[in-house]
Design an enzyme around this catalytic site. Structure first.
Site, PDB file in Angstrom:
ATOM      1  CE  LYS A 189    -155.784  -5.610   2.523  1.00 27.61           C
ATOM      2  NZ  LYS A 189    -154.968  -5.553   1.655  1.00 27.61           N
ATOM      3  CB  CYS A 194    -140.939  -5.083  11.559  1.00 30.23           C
ATOM      4  SG  CYS A 194    -141.494  -6.549  12.166  1.00 30.23           S
TER       5      CYS A 194
END
Ligand code: NAD
Length: 462
Positions: free
Chosen positions: A170, A279
């Site tokens: 997903k 990140c």
């Protein structure tokens, strides 16, 4: 590339269960460039069912054959690298050169590394009177973000395929087109039907249905700490394995003997690259008080040069969020030396490359992940103070240390509570384990460490 209006399930593009769609917007000019189906729990269920059906066959496929499919996948990615770069530039907004080098280049390197590892990894070993087998964990639900959209997909799919797992992916709602391109590539590479499945959709709908599906044996998630916490809690309740790659607030520690100009310039480049949406970005620069003013001047000058060279952030919400953090930094008393909260252009979700000086460790801009082109520069008194500041957040994903002597940098790095540290500008290594200490996550990606995440052991005694 042209968007598919279906889901890639069981080896074919199939109509979605519902009619809702997600518009894909180019953040550089705010134009809609395509739409993809917004999957529901029904699509997720069909995909998980296909992955479960394919599991026994793929798990039993000899590692050499799995390696051959991964090598074919790498070759397709190489053949389509210009299309990958153009697609990521269109949906994420990153400059084309950066998309070519990083958004297309990194996934190719990682796919290649797992083609090799699948063929050479010891999936079985003798321990005393036992043989220990490394077996696939099963069906993997992979949920990925938009900031390095293809890299984050490949960093999960390639090791899972190498391990013998099957998957349902997903991808992030902002960057589904490169995920569809990837599904085409998996198909072209001859990976058997059902081994890899793609369901596009919204996080709280399709993502949550996937994370909670009882046919999923492991959830591998990269994204925000808030969502990661929920996914981890649900996985804990269901006693299933979970891997979480979450946020960061990494420290770039410049020790007094370092090459200051180099450390500052590389540090600024690290934060500005991908518009600060990384990140592992070194968003806190730590400088000794005697060199502080010089470092701030260098950082402001370096950031000013980025003016027109960085792309927008991914969407209007992120732009608002980043500008809100900049305003908060000013309100808490940090000093702006480059950039600011004003939007630099009328169209597109741009944020000015921003540098804050006089930042103290407890300020919001020094504690929370901003995920935009914003650098904070903090002053330290001595090495122990630097270490306290470096370790003084809930995160621990990455970092950097610069020193005159490498041994000095290594000694400092060993005391940092973080998963990766670059020494005097060390280069990215696609084989080095990547992942977080503390609230930056659970588990590791990339290389052999990333492969073991998708394996479980069985011991036979003789
Ligand atoms: P997010 O965590 O909401 O999204 C990441 C992925 O999780 C997407 O695919 C999303 O659809 C899915 N998701 C969202 N809610 C879900 C749910 N309830 N159940 C299952 N899946 C769900 O991140 P975001 O909103 O896109 O970004 C917000 C912030 O997260 C950023 O500003 C940044 O600080 C952080 N972030 C970190 C990383 C990273 O690499 N560590 C990546 C993206 C974002």
């Amino acid at each position: 590339m042209k968007a598919h209006d279906g889901m890639y399930i069981d080896g074919a593009w199939r109509p979605p269960a519902g009619r809702d769609t997600i518009e894909v917007v180019n953040p550089a000019d705010e134009q809609v460039i395509g739409e993809v189906p917004a999957g529901t729990a029904l699509d997720v269920d069909a995909a998980v069912t296909a992955a479960r059906r394919a599991l026994a066959g793929w798990a039993a496929t000899p590692p050499a054959e799995r390696a051959a499919r991964l090598a074919a996948l790498r070759d397709v990615l190489v053949a389509r690298k210009d299309e990958i770069a153009a697609t990521v530039t269109a949906e994420l907004g990153s400059p084309l050169k950066f998309s070519e080098a990083v958004h297309a280049g990194a996934p190719i390197a990682v796919a290649g590394s797992y083609a090799e590892l699948a063929g050479t990894y010891a999936f079985e070993e003798k321990v005393g009177n036992s043989v220990v087998y490394q077996e696939p964990i099963g069906v993997v639900g992979a949920i990925t973000p938009w900031n390095y959209p293809l890299h984050q997909i490949v960093a999960k799919v390639a090791p899972a395929l190498a391990a013998g797992c099957t998957l349902v992916l997903k991808p992030a709602e902002d960057t589904p087109l490169v995920a569809q391109l990837f599904a085409e590539a998996v198909d072209q590479a001859g990976v058997p039907a059902g081994v890899f499945n793609l369901v596009t959709g919204l996080g709280p709908v399709a993502g949550q249905a996937l994370a909670e599906h009882e046919g999923v044996d492991m959830v591998s998630f990269t994204g925000s700490t808030a969502v990661g916490r929920r996914i981890g809690a649900a996985a804990g309740a269901a006693v299933k394995r979970v891997a979480l790659e979450l946020g960061g607030k990494s420290a770039n520690v410049i020790l007094p003997g370092a090459d200051l100009a180099k450390a500052v310039n590389v540090g600024v480049a690290n934060v500005m690259s991908n518009s600060g949406q990384t990140c592992s970005a070194w968003t806190r620069m730590l400088v000794h008080r005697d060199q502080y003013d010089e470092a701030v001047e260098l950082a402001a000058a370096a950031a000013a040069k980025y003016g027109d060279r960085i792309g927008p952030v991914v969407n209007a919400r992120q732009q608002q969020r980043v500008r809100g953090y900049i305003e908060q930094g000013v309100a808490e008393g940090a000093r702006l030396v480059a950039g600011g909260p004003e939007a630099p252009r009328e169209r597109g979700y741009y944020v000015s490359p921003t540098v804050f000086a006089d930042v103290t460790p407890e300020m919001t801009v020094a504690q929370e992940e901003i995920f935009g082109p914003v650098l904070t520069v903090l002053r330290y008194e001595d090495e122990d103070d630097a270490l306290r500041i470096a370790n003084g957040t809930v995160y621990g994903l990455a970092g950097a240390v610069w020193a005159g002597r490498e041994a000095e940098a290594v000694a400092f790095a060993r005391r940092m509570e973080t998963g990766q540290v670059d020494i005097n500008g060390g280069r990215f290594n696609p084989l080095a384990p990547f992942g977080g200490y503390k609230q930056s996550g659970v588990g590791r990606e990339l290389g052999a460490h990333g492969l073991t995440e998708y394996l479980q052991t069985k011991s036979l005694q003789f």
